[in-house]
Scaffold this motif. Structure first.
Motif, short mmCIF file in Angstrom:
data_model
loop_
_atom_site.label_atom_id
_atom_site.label_comp_id
_atom_site.label_asym_id
_atom_site.label_seq_id
_atom_site.Cartn_x
_atom_site.Cartn_y
_atom_site.Cartn_z
N UNK A 74 0.82 -1.21 0.00
CA UNK A 74 0.00 0.00 0.00
C UNK A 74 0.86 1.27 0.00
N UNK A 75 2.15 1.14 -0.22
CA UNK A 75 3.05 2.29 -0.09
C UNK A 75 2.66 3.44 -1.02
N UNK A 76 2.29 3.14 -2.25
CA UNK A 76 1.94 4.22 -3.17
C UNK A 76 0.59 4.86 -2.82
N UNK A 77 -0.33 4.08 -2.32
CA UNK A 77 -1.60 4.61 -1.86
C UNK A 77 -1.37 5.52 -0.64
N UNK A 78 -0.52 5.06 0.26
CA UNK A 78 -0.17 5.87 1.43
C UNK A 78 0.48 7.17 0.98
N UNK A 79 1.35 7.09 0.00
CA UNK A 79 2.03 8.27 -0.55
C UNK A 79 1.00 9.28 -1.07
N UNK A 80 0.05 8.80 -1.86
CA UNK A 80 -0.99 9.68 -2.40
C UNK A 80 -1.78 10.34 -1.27
N UNK A 81 -2.22 9.54 -0.32
CA UNK A 81 -3.05 10.07 0.76
C UNK A 81 -2.29 11.07 1.63
N UNK A 82 -1.04 10.79 1.90
CA UNK A 82 -0.25 11.73 2.72
C UNK A 82 -0.02 13.03 1.97
N UNK A 83 0.14 12.95 0.66
CA UNK A 83 0.39 14.16 -0.12
C UNK A 83 -0.85 15.02 -0.32
N UNK A 84 -2.02 14.49 -0.06
CA UNK A 84 -3.23 15.32 -0.07
C UNK A 84 -3.65 15.63 1.36
N UNK A 85 -2.69 15.46 2.29
CA UNK A 85 -2.89 15.77 3.71
C UNK A 85 -3.99 14.93 4.34
N UNK A 86 -4.05 13.63 3.99
CA UNK A 86 -5.07 12.74 4.55
C UNK A 86 -4.43 11.56 5.28
N UNK A 89 -6.75 9.07 6.84
CA UNK A 89 -7.28 7.94 6.08
C UNK A 89 -6.29 6.77 6.06
N UNK A 90 -5.01 7.08 6.06
CA UNK A 90 -3.99 6.03 6.15
C UNK A 90 -4.17 5.29 7.47
N UNK A 91 -4.31 6.05 8.55
CA UNK A 91 -4.49 5.44 9.87
C UNK A 91 -5.79 4.66 9.96
N UNK A 92 -6.87 5.23 9.43
CA UNK A 92 -8.19 4.62 9.56
C UNK A 92 -8.32 3.34 8.73
#
Length: 130
Positions: A74-86, A89-92
């Protein structure tokens, strides 16, 4: 002895991908502005394909089918979510995921090292198919 009419009807079995259900959950919490930002980060996807994407779940499905995101990575999904300040959602949605613990380190390095970005991984994915 049971007669043909007495048999219980066979129950249909449905098989859903639990990871896709997580992606749908994440997509519900993403705004149109955030989707626009994520699409910009996915410049390796053709502009025509990006134009067709109207909701986050469609983008996630595209990334899933391109083997850029998966339940085990999920690293790239995490990357996307962190870069949109979310990060929330990564945690949840991803914290308990199989690939989360192993990807915490690599996700941080992707953010700090622009040489290894989602765009480059996407380009590599596209080259592998050719």
């Amino acid at each position: 002895m049971a007669t043909p009419g007495d048999e219980e009807p066979k129950k249909k079995r449905f098989f859903f991908d639990p990871f896709m259900a997580k992606l749908v959950g994440i997509s519900r919490d993403i705004t149109k502005d955030s989707l626009r930002e994520m699409k910009i980060m996915c410049s390796f996807i053709s502009e025509g394909d990006l134009d067709k994407i109207e909701i986050p779940a469609e983008l996630f499905k595209k990334l899933y089918h391109m083997n850029i995101i998966s339940e085990s990575d999920t690293s790239q999904l995490e990357y996307l979510l962190r870069n949109i300040q979310r990060q929330d959602l990564v945690e949840k949605y991803l914290k308990g995921n199989k690939g989360y613990q192993q990807n915490q380190q690599s996700t941080t390095s992707h953010i700090q090292d622009p040489q290894t970005s989602i765009q480059e991984i996407g380009r590599a994915s596209c080259r592998e198919r050719v």
